[in-house]
Design an enzyme around this catalytic site. Structure first.
Site, mmCIF file in Angstrom:
data_model
loop_
_atom_site.group_PDB
_atom_site.id
_atom_site.type_symbol
_atom_site.label_atom_id
_atom_site.label_comp_id
_atom_site.label_asym_id
_atom_site.label_seq_id
_atom_site.Cartn_x
_atom_site.Cartn_y
_atom_site.Cartn_z
ATOM 1 N N ALA A 66 28.215 34.313 17.411
ATOM 2 C CA ALA A 66 27.122 33.571 16.798
ATOM 3 C C ALA A 66 26.005 33.410 17.822
ATOM 4 O O ALA A 66 26.199 33.591 19.030
ATOM 5 C CB ALA A 66 27.612 32.213 16.305
ATOM 6 N N GLY A 111 32.137 34.923 16.276
ATOM 7 C CA GLY A 111 31.761 35.221 14.906
ATOM 8 C C GLY A 111 31.860 36.695 14.563
ATOM 9 O O GLY A 111 32.044 37.059 13.401
ATOM 10 N N GLU A 114 35.446 37.216 13.669
ATOM 11 C CA GLU A 114 35.640 36.560 12.370
ATOM 12 C C GLU A 114 35.066 37.417 11.245
ATOM 13 O O GLU A 114 35.664 37.534 10.170
ATOM 14 C CB GLU A 114 35.002 35.169 12.397
ATOM 15 C CG GLU A 114 35.762 34.205 13.304
ATOM 16 C CD GLU A 114 34.990 32.935 13.620
ATOM 17 O OE1 GLU A 114 35.592 31.856 13.557
ATOM 18 O OE2 GLU A 114 33.786 33.018 13.944
ATOM 19 N N GLU A 134 35.235 30.841 21.928
ATOM 20 C CA GLU A 134 34.537 29.578 21.691
ATOM 21 C C GLU A 134 34.994 28.465 22.623
ATOM 22 O O GLU A 134 34.195 27.577 22.980
ATOM 23 C CB GLU A 134 34.727 29.149 20.224
ATOM 24 C CG GLU A 134 33.966 29.981 19.208
ATOM 25 C CD GLU A 134 34.735 31.202 18.732
ATOM 26 O OE1 GLU A 134 34.309 31.826 17.759
ATOM 27 O OE2 GLU A 134 35.782 31.535 19.351
#
Length: 260
Positions: A66, A111, A114, A134
């Site tokens: 992200a 992300g 993911e 993260e």
């Protein structure tokens, strides 16, 4: 449909969606998530699209995570909404009803992993690395990382990747079940498109039935999953493609599936 952060192109029944922020290693910001929602909604609604290939622009990253610069200024309420925005995208991809192949050409972190895990098949270059880093930012995965890792690779792998935050190479990710296939980097595009075209020539309603049955069965008790499979199996007998497939087999010819 024109996008700022995506490239979309068709080759026959295969639609290729490329995240196009190579200067940011294709990081997922709010606008990119929104565009991906739009792109996958369009793919779902287009009967000419039977398979989607998702990849990242540039030689380094599928998606490196992200957008940290954007996340740094979020309030807790905004972070909750950002997480839900991303999770809805992952669910949209997972529930598309058409096969989605992640072509993992480089880093798939945070992300990015993911996003790849929401796809149905993940084909990676042998140089790719994946991870959920993260924890190194004082965060937890927010787009489904803890949950899809748990389902794909089991509790030990999910805890290792999320707690330690260290990327693993493609070979180990494949051994854990996170990646479907690993191929030499120079062959990644050809191998991914070969699989995509194979799927594009399969019976679309049977493909959807398999995707739905696996998705439902993964969250249901065995008896419920078996009953769902029986119902999907029965429905395929109402399709022209089933009659074409069985007739072609008996006639020893290749089937021509139309999606009806």
């Amino acid at each position: 449909m024109t996008f700022r952060n995506l490239l979309v192109e068709d080759a026959g029944a295969v639609r290729r969606i490329t995240l196009n922020r190579p200067d940011k290693l294709n990081a997922l910001n709010h606008d990119t998530l929104t565009e991906l929602h739009q792109a996958f909604a369009a793919a779902a609604d287009d009967p000419g699209v039977r398979v989607v290939v998702l990849t990242g622009a540039g030689p380094k990253a599928f998606v490196a995570g992200a957008d940290i610069a954007e996340m740094n200024g979020l309030t807790p309420a905004q972070a909750r909404d950002f997480s839900r925005h991303g999770q809805r995208l992952m669910s949209r991809i997972e529930q598309l009803g058409k096969p989605v192949l992640a072509m993992v050409n480089g880093f798939a972190l945070g992300g990015g992993l993911e996003l790849a895990m929401a796809c149905h098949l993940r084909i990676a270059a042998d140089t790719a690395k994946v991870g959920q880093p993260e924890i190194n930012l004082g965060l937890v995965p927010g787009f489904g990382g803890t949950q899809r890792l748990l389902r794909l690779a089991g509790r030990p792998a999910a805890l290792e990747l999320c707690l330690l935050g260290q990327p693993i190479d493609a070979a180990r990710a494949a051994a854990l079940g996170i990646l479907t296939r690993v191929v030499p980097a120079a062959e990644l595009e050809a191998e991914t498109l070969k699989l995509a075209n194979q799927l594009a020539n399969a019976a679309p309603q049977a493909l959807r039935g398999i995707l739905d049955a696996v998705l439902v069965g993964g969250e249901a008790a065995l008896d419920a999953g078996l009953e769902f499979e029986t119902q999907v199996f029965a429905v395929t007998f109402s399709t022209e493609d089933m009659k074409e497939g069985t007739s072609a087999f008996l006639a020893r010819r290749s089937p021509n599936f139309t999606g009806r």
